[in-house]
Scaffold this motif. Structure first.
Motif, PDB file in Angstrom:
ATOM      1  N   ALA A 111       0.845  -1.450  -0.200  1.00 31.27           N
ATOM      2  CA  ALA A 111      -0.012  -0.012  -0.117  1.00 31.27           C
ATOM      3  C   ALA A 111       1.066   1.191  -0.122  1.00 31.27           C
ATOM      4  CB  ALA A 111      -0.903   0.087   1.207  1.00 31.27           C
ATOM      5  N   ALA A 112       1.948   1.044   0.814  1.00 34.57           N
ATOM      6  CA  ALA A 112       2.881   2.294   0.972  1.00 34.57           C
ATOM      7  C   ALA A 112       3.953   2.489   0.065  1.00 34.57           C
ATOM      8  CB  ALA A 112       3.094   2.396   2.323  1.00 34.57           C
ATOM      9  N   HIS A 113       4.491   1.270  -0.432  1.00 37.09           N
ATOM     10  CA  HIS A 113       5.741   1.319  -1.228  1.00 37.09           C
ATOM     11  C   HIS A 113       5.692   0.514  -2.401  1.00 37.09           C
ATOM     12  CE1 HIS A 113       7.336   3.379   2.343  1.00 37.09           C
ATOM     13  NE2 HIS A 113       6.867   2.466   3.061  1.00 37.09           N
ATOM     14  N   ALA A 114       4.679   0.361  -3.102  1.00 36.69           N
ATOM     15  CA  ALA A 114       4.549  -0.321  -4.173  1.00 36.69           C
ATOM     16  C   ALA A 114       5.632   0.277  -5.483  1.00 36.69           C
ATOM     17  CB  ALA A 114       3.054  -0.438  -4.732  1.00 36.69           C
ATOM     18  N   ASP A 115       5.839   1.448  -5.399  1.00 35.11           N
ATOM     19  CA  ASP A 115       6.783   2.243  -6.414  1.00 35.11           C
ATOM     20  C   ASP A 115       8.351   1.468  -6.039  1.00 35.11           C
ATOM     21  OD1 ASP A 115       6.803   3.711  -3.931  1.00 35.11           O
ATOM     22  OD2 ASP A 115       7.386   5.510  -4.987  1.00 35.11           O
ATOM     23  N   GLN A 116       8.578   0.959  -5.073  1.00 35.82           N
ATOM     24  CA  GLN A 116      10.082   0.639  -4.842  1.00 35.82           C
ATOM     25  C   GLN A 116      10.227  -0.709  -5.482  1.00 35.82           C
ATOM     26  OE1 GLN A 116      12.184   2.837  -3.441  1.00 35.82           O
ATOM     27  NE2 GLN A 116      10.423   4.134  -3.723  1.00 35.82           N
TER      28      GLN A 116
END
Length: 304
Positions: A155-160
């Motif tokens: 939810a918070a760091h999918a872009d990583q």
């Protein structure tokens, strides 16, 4: 074959449990109340031993009496709540929890049991059963923590999530590990190695393999073997996910296929989530799909 990476402090690392369980677990912050529902003492008056003496008389010794006799013979030190909590701690492995945090939780659990009507002597007498119940309770709490942290990461760091040439694996004939070779009558022409591992000669997974082998857009495919160091895997909350098939397409893209029976499909959301994350991180060079109920046309739709 690209593996899934996760950026941590600017460094791309192979995505694993450490990325969502990177801190020691504060077990002492968990609610111990449910121990009162989990720990039950068998009615001692209903458990006993029946014996026949030399004279033919039947004798019955109930567990309560036996325990009383044993207590008279075995001189155990007086049990206190802190001592019992420490005793429980010595028999449960918890590398992800500090000893002080664990002991605080154990004391809290014991207090909950005392408040529910148990007395300390009875708990000490049943300490082995009690420790097993506490261990199971911790295991369930740990499982919930892993699931919650895993979901929070997405939810918070999918872009990583990302992939790179440095994080990859290779399928080759020399390292292809299998448990049991395929021994069916159907001949496969596109399997990447001469031997096919862990594939039954019938069933829905077999039909999926046949479908892949006959697709014009598939150049090679390989049966991905579960729990092998040389297999492709993706991290799940509680373990590793080894998809059923990996295929190289004629245009150079990689297709990963997981087949699930209809009775299991709805419970496999985590596998679909991590599979899609891996495909997205590959920037269009990799594809993922999960099939069920012989819906093999999803493979064609995914490729196109």
């Amino acid at each position: 074959m690209p593996l899934l990476g996760f950026r941590k402090q600017g460094e791309l690392q192979l995505f694993s449990k450490e990325h969502f369980l990177d801190l020691l677990w504060r077990l002492d912050e968990c609610d111990a109340s449910d121990i009162a529902n989990r720990f039950k003492i068998v009615d001692e008056s209903q458990a006993g031993q029946i014996d026949i003496s030399e004279s033919g008389k039947v004798g019955i010794d109930f567990a309560r009496r036996v325990q009383g006799e044993l207590a008279a013979v075995i001189q155990e030190p007086a049990w206190t709540l802190p001592r019992l909590a420490n005793w429980i701690d010595t028999g449960i492995k918890h590398p992800d929890i500090t000893n002080p945090s664990a002991v605080v939780f154990f004391r809290s659990a014991l207090n909950k049991l005392l408040a529910s009507g148990h007395d300390l002597d009875t708990l000490a007498r049943n300490k082995y059963d009690l420790r097993n119940v506490v261990a199971g309770f911790i295991s369930d709490l740990r499982s919930n923590r892993e699931t919650d942290n895993y979901s929070a990461l997405f939810a918070a760091h999918a872009d990583q999530f990302a992939t790179s040439a440095e994080l990859s694996m290779i399928f080759d004939e020399q390292s292809y590990a299998l448990n049991q070779p395929y021994a069916g009558a159907t001949k496969f022409n596109k399997h990447y190695t001469p031997l096919i591992g862990d594939l039954k000669a019938e069933g829905e997974e077999f039909e999926c393999a046949v479908y892949l082998d006959r697709l014009d857009t598939v150049k090679y495919w390989i049966r991905n073997i579960e729990n092998k160091k040389t297999s492709f895997w993706l991290q799940l909350p509680h373990g590793k996910f080894y998809p059923d098939f990996v295929a190289m397409l004629d245009d150079g893209r990689i297709l990963v296929v997981e087949y699930k029976g209809a009775h299991l499909f709805d419970s496999e959301e985590a596998k679909r989530q991590i599979g899609d994350a891996w495909a997205d991180a590959c920037g269009g060079q990799c594809l993922f799909c999960m099939l069920t109920d012989r819906g093999f046309d999803l493979i064609d739709r995914t490729i196109s």
